[in-house]
Write an enzyme that holds these catalytic residues in place. Sequence first.
Site, PDB file in Angstrom:
ATOM      1  N   TYR A 195     -27.799  30.424 -11.233  1.00 53.18           N
ATOM      2  CA  TYR A 195     -28.258  31.540 -12.058  1.00 53.18           C
ATOM      3  C   TYR A 195     -29.296  32.381 -11.315  1.00 53.18           C
ATOM      4  O   TYR A 195     -29.220  33.614 -11.299  1.00 53.18           O
ATOM      5  CB  TYR A 195     -28.840  30.994 -13.360  1.00 53.18           C
ATOM      6  CG  TYR A 195     -29.207  32.051 -14.374  1.00 53.18           C
ATOM      7  CD1 TYR A 195     -28.223  32.796 -15.011  1.00 53.18           C
ATOM      8  CD2 TYR A 195     -30.530  32.287 -14.709  1.00 53.18           C
ATOM      9  CE1 TYR A 195     -28.557  33.760 -15.953  1.00 53.18           C
ATOM     10  CE2 TYR A 195     -30.877  33.238 -15.653  1.00 53.18           C
ATOM     11  CZ  TYR A 195     -29.884  33.969 -16.271  1.00 53.18           C
ATOM     12  OH  TYR A 195     -30.213  34.923 -17.200  1.00 53.18           O
TER      13      TYR A 195
ATOM     14  N   SER B  95     -33.199  38.912 -14.606  1.00 49.67           N
ATOM     15  CA  SER B  95     -33.817  37.861 -15.401  1.00 49.67           C
ATOM     16  C   SER B  95     -35.152  37.539 -14.766  1.00 49.67           C
ATOM     17  O   SER B  95     -35.412  37.928 -13.622  1.00 49.67           O
ATOM     18  CB  SER B  95     -32.920  36.617 -15.406  1.00 49.67           C
ATOM     19  OG  SER B  95     -33.609  35.460 -15.823  1.00 49.67           O
TER      20      SER B  95
END
Length: 240
Positions: A145, A132
């Site tokens: 995350y 990401s």
Amino acid sequence: MRGLQDRGIVVTGAAGGIGAAVVERLVTEGAKVVAVDLVAPELDGVVAARAVDVTDEDSVAAAFAEVGELMGGIDGLVAAAGIQASGPTHELELDTFRKVLDVSVIGTFLCVKHAVPAMLERGDGRIVTFGSTAAVCAAPELTSYASAKGAVLQLTRSVAVEYAARGIRANCLCPGGTMTPMMRAIDERRTGPDHFRERHPIGRYAEPAEIASAAAFLLSDDSSFVVGAALMVDGGYSCA
């Protein structure tokens, strides 16, 4: 793209917006695809769909053994399974932090572990993991995350250098904001400016099909010299 016809490829997280788009693109390219998620996804054109808990080694091992027999081997893996949690770090529950890491990091590790032996037998394999922008760019309230995606990126690089000389290419695809069904629902409820979207120089979010195109490229023969890369598919987010 070259080299995807009849390739046996496993896609995890296949029920999600990006995962489903990856499956659709690979099927269009003529690949033999097995779609995997916590609940077996209902997708057109796949060889099979399986319910697999990527955090459970027994579940992964059994599924990949079956898939290998079903497809006559495993040529490619797209490890797209992952979850997200957000909130102030000092309020983050340990169980939440651990769960995010379990799905993204442990799940990716287990799928790679059980796909690699079949690839080594063939002397060829392609692995695409999912990072990401959070793997390389800091953002508030994304501790779990960002930690997970950063770990996936380093896991991928380690696998890449370990197996490159044995015919296996591993790369990490790092999407920016993507208009998945979840993002679309958030967008429809929003009453103020979308500051995350504004940080993408391209001026919009990606469509899942655009991320799927990058995954197909990394699995194809067209990326034959791409090894251990963090491919940023983020509309310029990471360099703004």
